[in-house]
Design a protein around this motif. Structure first.
Motif, mmCIF file in Angstrom:
data_model
loop_
_atom_site.group_PDB
_atom_site.id
_atom_site.type_symbol
_atom_site.label_atom_id
_atom_site.label_comp_id
_atom_site.label_asym_id
_atom_site.label_seq_id
_atom_site.Cartn_x
_atom_site.Cartn_y
_atom_site.Cartn_z
ATOM 1 N N TYR A 48 13.856 39.713 15.762
ATOM 2 C CA TYR A 48 14.629 38.708 16.489
ATOM 3 C C TYR A 48 15.877 39.314 17.130
ATOM 4 C CZ TYR A 48 11.749 34.876 14.818
ATOM 5 O OH TYR A 48 10.691 34.026 14.588
ATOM 6 N N ILE A 49 16.079 38.999 18.405
ATOM 7 C CA ILE A 49 17.264 39.417 19.150
ATOM 8 C C ILE A 49 18.028 38.150 19.521
ATOM 9 C CG2 ILE A 49 18.115 40.522 21.251
ATOM 10 C CD1 ILE A 49 15.583 42.257 21.223
ATOM 11 N N THR A 50 19.278 38.075 19.126
ATOM 12 C CA THR A 50 20.085 36.875 19.351
ATOM 13 C C THR A 50 20.943 37.020 20.593
ATOM 14 O OG1 THR A 50 20.171 36.466 16.963
ATOM 15 C CG2 THR A 50 21.796 35.322 18.337
ATOM 16 N N LEU A 51 20.849 36.063 21.498
ATOM 17 C CA LEU A 51 21.630 36.047 22.729
ATOM 18 C C LEU A 51 22.649 34.918 22.692
ATOM 19 C CD1 LEU A 51 18.746 36.422 25.360
ATOM 20 C CD2 LEU A 51 20.124 38.254 24.359
ATOM 21 N N GLY A 52 23.869 35.208 23.160
ATOM 22 C CA GLY A 52 24.878 34.176 23.317
ATOM 23 C C GLY A 52 24.721 33.466 24.654
ATOM 24 N N ASP A 53 25.610 32.519 24.942
ATOM 25 C CA ASP A 53 25.490 31.715 26.168
ATOM 26 C C ASP A 53 25.530 32.567 27.433
ATOM 27 O OD1 ASP A 53 25.328 29.473 24.583
ATOM 28 O OD2 ASP A 53 27.436 28.900 24.822
ATOM 29 N N TYR B 223 20.069 44.915 21.946
ATOM 30 C CA TYR B 223 20.034 44.775 20.487
ATOM 31 C C TYR B 223 20.670 45.993 19.811
ATOM 32 C CZ TYR B 223 18.104 44.906 15.756
ATOM 33 O OH TYR B 223 17.963 45.016 14.395
ATOM 34 N N LEU B 224 20.279 47.187 20.260
ATOM 35 C CA LEU B 224 20.806 48.401 19.644
ATOM 36 C C LEU B 224 22.295 48.577 19.932
ATOM 37 C CD1 LEU B 224 17.878 50.883 20.386
ATOM 38 C CD2 LEU B 224 18.444 49.796 18.211
ATOM 39 N N ALA B 225 22.716 48.245 21.155
ATOM 40 C CA ALA B 225 24.140 48.345 21.490
ATOM 41 C C ALA B 225 24.959 47.376 20.643
ATOM 42 C CB ALA B 225 24.348 48.060 22.980
ATOM 43 N N MET C 45 23.167 29.540 21.981
ATOM 44 C CA MET C 45 22.571 30.695 21.325
ATOM 45 C C MET C 45 21.048 30.563 21.344
ATOM 46 S SD MET C 45 23.354 32.190 17.497
ATOM 47 C CE MET C 45 25.060 32.560 17.935
ATOM 48 N N LYS C 46 20.369 31.702 21.529
ATOM 49 C CA LYS C 46 18.906 31.708 21.572
ATOM 50 C C LYS C 46 18.396 32.975 20.897
ATOM 51 C CE LYS C 46 16.730 30.450 25.369
ATOM 52 N NZ LYS C 46 16.219 30.471 26.756
ATOM 53 N N LYS C 47 17.247 32.872 20.250
ATOM 54 C CA LYS C 47 16.621 34.032 19.642
ATOM 55 C C LYS C 47 15.313 34.351 20.362
ATOM 56 C CE LYS C 47 18.531 33.782 14.962
ATOM 57 N NZ LYS C 47 18.212 33.741 13.513
ATOM 58 N N ILE C 48 15.123 35.628 20.660
ATOM 59 C CA ILE C 48 13.899 36.100 21.297
ATOM 60 C C ILE C 48 13.249 37.092 20.344
ATOM 61 C CG2 ILE C 48 12.926 37.359 23.257
ATOM 62 C CD1 ILE C 48 15.264 36.366 24.942
ATOM 63 N N TYR C 49 11.962 36.943 20.124
ATOM 64 C CA TYR C 49 11.284 37.867 19.208
ATOM 65 C C TYR C 49 10.779 39.076 19.982
ATOM 66 C CZ TYR C 49 8.613 39.768 15.403
ATOM 67 O OH TYR C 49 8.166 40.615 14.422
ATOM 68 N N ASP C 50 11.177 40.240 19.521
ATOM 69 C CA ASP C 50 10.806 41.502 20.148
ATOM 70 C C ASP C 50 9.867 42.263 19.222
ATOM 71 O OD1 ASP C 50 11.263 43.758 22.108
ATOM 72 O OD2 ASP C 50 12.054 44.704 20.294
ATOM 73 N N GLU C 51 8.842 42.892 19.800
ATOM 74 C CA GLU C 51 7.834 43.562 18.968
ATOM 75 C C GLU C 51 8.369 44.820 18.291
ATOM 76 O OE1 GLU C 51 7.087 45.532 23.015
ATOM 77 O OE2 GLU C 51 7.998 43.734 22.195
ATOM 78 N N ILE C 52 9.492 45.361 18.748
ATOM 79 C CA ILE C 52 10.071 46.562 18.155
ATOM 80 C C ILE C 52 11.163 46.222 17.145
ATOM 81 C CG2 ILE C 52 11.232 48.764 18.601
ATOM 82 C CD1 ILE C 52 8.406 48.604 19.768
#
Length: 392
Positions: free
Chosen positions: A11-16, A59-61, A1-8
């Motif tokens: 945090y957006i969390t991604l799985g493997d 993220y929205l989906a 799991m990884k988190k990416i910070y988005d300006e809009i």
């Protein structure tokens, strides 16, 4: 799991599985494709990319999908398919998006066909199969054969919601601000369209008003559109004189199979134009390339914006301009009917009853035009004065 910070969205969390997709060369390519093509020529801050937009759409989906999953409308497998399809929805974008795509569309090859080919022939396919994803199910979503389709490509889809918010932020045009949580909370998706609760009507109105205004102020801004038409014209010259290998869309498919596609991006186009300057090509084309780089692009000499069907006279205008000596390859006519809202696909849930939009009077949605019809004629900047005199 990884988190990416988005300006809009934060945090957006991604799985493997999503991490491997994002790390693939095909997805990293999206870092080098601008979300709004040549909008930075008018709005200097509009240098954001398809990469960040794809993460935002994911993220929205995820947010919409989890709402549907918690209410029992979709199962866990469908939730994962929705998230992956949203992440990959722009994987087939062309360099400078629609500006270059327009060169290949007459060959029946656009970003949807390219996306499908990438899913079936690139490293992306191996990653999807590794994590148990069905490519055919993801393609069904893209082809409109699923309840999930309208979430990614429909009346109020996550793709449009993200790019309206993101493009507004980066252009500085304050027209794409949406009440995101209310919008998502009050909309239900169906294969035939959307149903919105009456308490969410104002948010839905704001979405469509934002969409209408952003199309006029950004996506079809007269200067930006002129440069996109100019770049498409230059790309054709570049193909004919400097890089004939890309003349046919079959060569793009070959690049996908050979693993070279990830490097066919905005930077490749610009560097290829620079390379053309040193080739033995007509001086007139060298001058056009210089004009593009020096921001001496085409000027609009005829501009018509309408919200209803009307007869156009672009061919007559072109003939008038050619008669006074303006070369045909310096004239850029444009006509497009841009859909804004399909009122037949919207229903309102009020007092426990579902109503068709036409039967619900308490909304501005009735007044929003179904489409914008834009007709323009541009000429290379050195002929602008003469063209305006002729057409005045």
């Amino acid at each position: 799991m990884k988190k990416i910070y988005d300006e809009i969205h934060g945090y957006i969390t991604l799985g493997d599985a999503e991490i491997e997709i994002v790390d693939s060369p095909e997805f990293q390519r999206l870092r080098r494709i601008k979300q709004t093509s040549l909008a930075y020529i008018v709005y200097p801050g509009a240098t954001h990319t398809r990469f960040s937009h794809s993460l935002g759409t994911f993220y929205l989906a995820s947010k919409v999908g989890e709402k549907l999953y918690n209410s029992g409308e979709i199962n866990a497998e469908e939730l994962q398919d929705l998230k992956m399809a949203s992440l990959l929805h722009d994987i087939g974008q062309f360099p400078f998006s629609h500006a270059i795509e327009g060169y290949y569309l007459p060959q029946g090859f656009g970003n949807k066909e390219l996306r499908e080919y990438i899913l079936e022939k690139s490293e992306i396919k191996d990653i999807l199969e590794k994590y148990g994803f069905s490519i055919s199910r993801i393609l069904d979503i893209y082809h409109g054969n699923s309840l999930l389709s309208s979430i990614i490509d429909g009346e109020v889809d996550v793709d449009r919601i993200d790019y309206l918010m993101r493009d507004s932020r980066h252009t500085g045009v304050q027209l794409g601000k949406l009440d995101l949580d209310r919008l998502i909370d009050t909309i239900s998706y169906t294969q035939s369209g959307i149903t919105v609760e009456d308490k969410g009507i104002i948010s839905l109105e704001n979405f469509y008003i934002s969409r209408l205004h952003m199309y006029q102020a950004v996506y079809y801004h007269k200067t930006i559109l002129g440069y996109e038409l100019f770049l498409r014209n230059l790309y054709e010259y570049m193909i004919n004189y400097c890089n004939k290998d890309l003349k046919d869309s079959s060569n793009i498919r070959e690049m996908v199979k050979e693993g070279l596609f990830p490097y066919w991006d905005d930077e490749w186009i610009i560097s290829s134009l620079y390379n053309c300057l040193t080739e033995d090509i007509p001086l007139s084309i060298i001058q056009k390339i210089k004009n593009f780089m020096d921001r001496k692009g085409p000027k609009v000499v005829y501009d018509e914006v309408s919200y209803k069907e009307e007869k156009g006279y672009l061919e007559d205008i072109r003939n008038q301009l050619e008669k006074v000596g303006i070369p045909s390859d310096s004239i850029y006519p444009f006509e497009e009917k841009i859909s804004i809202i399909d009122k037949n696909k919207i229903k309102i849930l009020s007092k426990g009853r579902e109503k068709k939009l036409k039967d619900y009077s308490a909304t501005l949605l009735h007044e929003i035009p179904d489409f914008i019809l834009i007709r323009r004629v541009y000429v290379d900047y050195e002929y602008a004065k003469k063209a305006r005199e002729v057409l005045s």
